[in-house]
Design a protein around this motif. Structure first.
Motif, PDB file in Angstrom:
ATOM      1  N   ASN A 173     -10.589   5.555   6.876  1.00  0.00           N
ATOM      2  CA  ASN A 173     -10.416   6.420   5.507  1.00  0.00           C
ATOM      3  C   ASN A 173      -8.835   6.529   5.401  1.00  0.00           C
ATOM      4  O   ASN A 173      -8.460   7.021   4.362  1.00  0.00           O
ATOM      5  CB  ASN A 173     -11.310   7.486   5.441  1.00  0.00           C
ATOM      6  CG  ASN A 173     -12.405   7.501   5.539  1.00  0.00           C
ATOM      7  OD1 ASN A 173     -13.013   6.794   4.846  1.00  0.00           O
ATOM      8  ND2 ASN A 173     -13.230   8.346   6.128  1.00  0.00           N
ATOM      9  N   LEU A 174      -7.974   6.318   6.176  1.00  0.00           N
ATOM     10  CA  LEU A 174      -6.459   6.306   5.767  1.00  0.00           C
ATOM     11  C   LEU A 174      -6.170   5.400   4.636  1.00  0.00           C
ATOM     12  O   LEU A 174      -5.347   5.632   3.964  1.00  0.00           O
ATOM     13  CB  LEU A 174      -5.453   5.921   7.145  1.00  0.00           C
ATOM     14  CG  LEU A 174      -4.357   5.983   6.973  1.00  0.00           C
ATOM     15  CD1 LEU A 174      -3.905   7.566   6.331  1.00  0.00           C
ATOM     16  CD2 LEU A 174      -3.554   5.825   8.085  1.00  0.00           C
ATOM     17  N   ASP A 175      -6.973   4.225   4.864  1.00  0.00           N
ATOM     18  CA  ASP A 175      -6.398   3.168   3.760  1.00  0.00           C
ATOM     19  C   ASP A 175      -6.974   3.599   2.356  1.00  0.00           C
ATOM     20  O   ASP A 175      -6.212   3.603   1.420  1.00  0.00           O
ATOM     21  CB  ASP A 175      -7.332   1.965   3.811  1.00  0.00           C
ATOM     22  CG  ASP A 175      -7.026   0.868   2.882  1.00  0.00           C
ATOM     23  OD1 ASP A 175      -7.622   0.754   1.746  1.00  0.00           O
ATOM     24  OD2 ASP A 175      -6.127  -0.005   3.308  1.00  0.00           O
ATOM     25  N   LEU A 185      -4.488   4.777  -1.000  1.00  0.00           N
ATOM     26  CA  LEU A 185      -4.908   4.425  -2.428  1.00  0.00           C
ATOM     27  C   LEU A 185      -5.036   5.603  -3.259  1.00  0.00           C
ATOM     28  O   LEU A 185      -4.501   5.612  -4.526  1.00  0.00           O
ATOM     29  CB  LEU A 185      -6.129   3.556  -2.415  1.00  0.00           C
ATOM     30  CG  LEU A 185      -6.416   2.314  -2.069  1.00  0.00           C
ATOM     31  CD1 LEU A 185      -7.692   1.878  -1.714  1.00  0.00           C
ATOM     32  CD2 LEU A 185      -5.306   1.216  -2.428  1.00  0.00           C
ATOM     33  N   PHE A 186      -5.399   6.689  -2.881  1.00  0.00           N
ATOM     34  CA  PHE A 186      -5.630   7.993  -3.624  1.00  0.00           C
ATOM     35  C   PHE A 186      -4.205   8.299  -3.950  1.00  0.00           C
ATOM     36  O   PHE A 186      -3.701   8.821  -5.014  1.00  0.00           O
ATOM     37  CB  PHE A 186      -6.219   9.069  -2.999  1.00  0.00           C
ATOM     38  CG  PHE A 186      -6.151  10.520  -3.609  1.00  0.00           C
ATOM     39  CD1 PHE A 186      -6.974  10.735  -4.693  1.00  0.00           C
ATOM     40  CD2 PHE A 186      -5.279  11.340  -2.888  1.00  0.00           C
ATOM     41  CE1 PHE A 186      -6.430  11.988  -5.278  1.00  0.00           C
ATOM     42  CE2 PHE A 186      -5.305  12.380  -3.435  1.00  0.00           C
ATOM     43  CZ  PHE A 186      -5.951  12.931  -4.412  1.00  0.00           C
ATOM     44  N   LEU A 246       4.071   2.297  -2.020  1.00  0.00           N
ATOM     45  CA  LEU A 246       3.372   1.157  -2.361  1.00  0.00           C
ATOM     46  C   LEU A 246       4.184  -0.142  -1.240  1.00  0.00           C
ATOM     47  O   LEU A 246       3.335  -0.981  -1.068  1.00  0.00           O
ATOM     48  CB  LEU A 246       3.899   0.651  -3.767  1.00  0.00           C
ATOM     49  CG  LEU A 246       3.625  -0.652  -4.160  1.00  0.00           C
ATOM     50  CD1 LEU A 246       2.168  -0.920  -4.492  1.00  0.00           C
ATOM     51  CD2 LEU A 246       4.247  -0.883  -5.518  1.00  0.00           C
ATOM     52  N   PHE A 247       4.924   0.275  -0.902  1.00  0.00           N
ATOM     53  CA  PHE A 247       5.851  -0.690   0.045  1.00  0.00           C
ATOM     54  C   PHE A 247       5.262  -0.705   1.321  1.00  0.00           C
ATOM     55  O   PHE A 247       4.865  -1.717   2.119  1.00  0.00           O
ATOM     56  CB  PHE A 247       7.353  -0.456   0.156  1.00  0.00           C
ATOM     57  CG  PHE A 247       8.257  -1.166   1.160  1.00  0.00           C
ATOM     58  CD1 PHE A 247       8.436  -2.657   1.036  1.00  0.00           C
ATOM     59  CD2 PHE A 247       8.354  -0.630   2.456  1.00  0.00           C
ATOM     60  CE1 PHE A 247       9.003  -3.290   1.810  1.00  0.00           C
ATOM     61  CE2 PHE A 247       9.163  -1.231   3.541  1.00  0.00           C
ATOM     62  CZ  PHE A 247       9.315  -2.659   2.992  1.00  0.00           C
ATOM     63  N   GLY A 274       3.920   5.639   7.328  1.00  0.00           N
ATOM     64  CA  GLY A 274       3.660   6.002   5.864  1.00  0.00           C
ATOM     65  C   GLY A 274       2.982   7.314   5.808  1.00  0.00           C
ATOM     66  O   GLY A 274       3.032   8.392   5.263  1.00  0.00           O
ATOM     67  N   ALA A 275       1.914   7.150   6.871  1.00  0.00           N
ATOM     68  CA  ALA A 275       1.045   8.616   6.887  1.00  0.00           C
ATOM     69  C   ALA A 275       1.837   9.481   7.559  1.00  0.00           C
ATOM     70  O   ALA A 275       1.746  10.887   7.111  1.00  0.00           O
ATOM     71  CB  ALA A 275      -0.016   8.274   8.060  1.00  0.00           C
TER      72      ALA A 275
END
Length: 222
Positions: A46-48, A52-53, A90-91, A101-102
């Motif tokens: 669910n990290l993906d 997106l959220f 986005l990058f 990123g997380a």
């Protein structure tokens, strides 16, 4: 919104033994590996979807700012903030840098909680509550954004670039990511300057009002 993002992201990262969630932010490792075995890294479920959220949310925030907030006094830095945030998410999503990123998203959402609380208390609560709210905003900002972010996120990029498992990484992409993060860190410093400046302005304003009140009372006594 910030509370929801922090809660959901913590739940996602803690449901598995992530090798990139730093113990100083509530994770389980003291030596996070943001790029180990890229692009075949172990990503929590669910990290993906959470990415997106966040992309959708910050795209909305950017559009809202550019269209409806043009008259803000701080429009330039506010728009730059949303543009940089959206671009970073986005990058990192596009090149598969979800772990770092997380990490960046969670440290920003955690400190944004303090900012939101302070905004709720300012001017509508007793001075003591405002002071507590201000401290609750500044202390996490100093620890997370001005110390932890450069010392344990940005610096880790250079460490992993020079490690044995960093040879699989596209160094040009990592340098681009590093530039993004350094610009973001510079904005953190600028925002902290605005926090201190705002505090000094409020202190001066209250001192000035107190002086007027004292002078008025003195004149009434005379």
């Amino acid at each position: 919104m910030n509370v929801l993002c922090v809660a959901v992201l913590y739940k996602i990262l803690l449901q598995e033994d992530c090798d990139f969630f730093d113990v100083r932010l509530g994770g389980r490792t003291s030596h996070p590996l943001y790029f180990y075995n890229h692009p075949c890294q172990k990503i929590p479920a669910n990290l993906d979807n959470f990415y997106l959220f966040k992309l959708a949310y910050h795209f909305y925030e950017l559009g809202h700012t550019l269209v409806l907030d043009r008259k803000r006094v701080d429009f330039v830095e506010y728009a730059l903030h949303h543009f940089l945030t959206f671009s970073l998410i986005l990058f990192s999503y596009s090149v598969g840098y979800l772990p770092i990123g997380a990490a960046v998203m969670i440290l920003h959402d955690v400190t944004d909680l303090g900012c939101s609380v302070f905004k709720l208390t300012i001017d509508i609560t007793p001075t003591a509550v405002e002071v507590i709210g201000y401290i609750g905003m500044v202390v996490p900002w100093l620890y997370v954004r001005l110390w932890f972010f450069p010392a344990h996120v940005i610096s880790r990029i250079f460490e992993e670039m020079n490690s044995w498992h960093g040879v699989r990484i596209n160094r040009h992409m990592m340098i681009m990511l590093t530039v993004f993060l350094i610009v973001l860190f510079c904005m953190h410093i600028f925002w902290f300057y605005l926090m201190v400046k705002g505090l000094l302005r409020r202190f001066q304003a209250k001192t000035w009002k107190s002086g007027i009140s004292f002078a008025t009372n003195a004149n009434n006594v005379e």
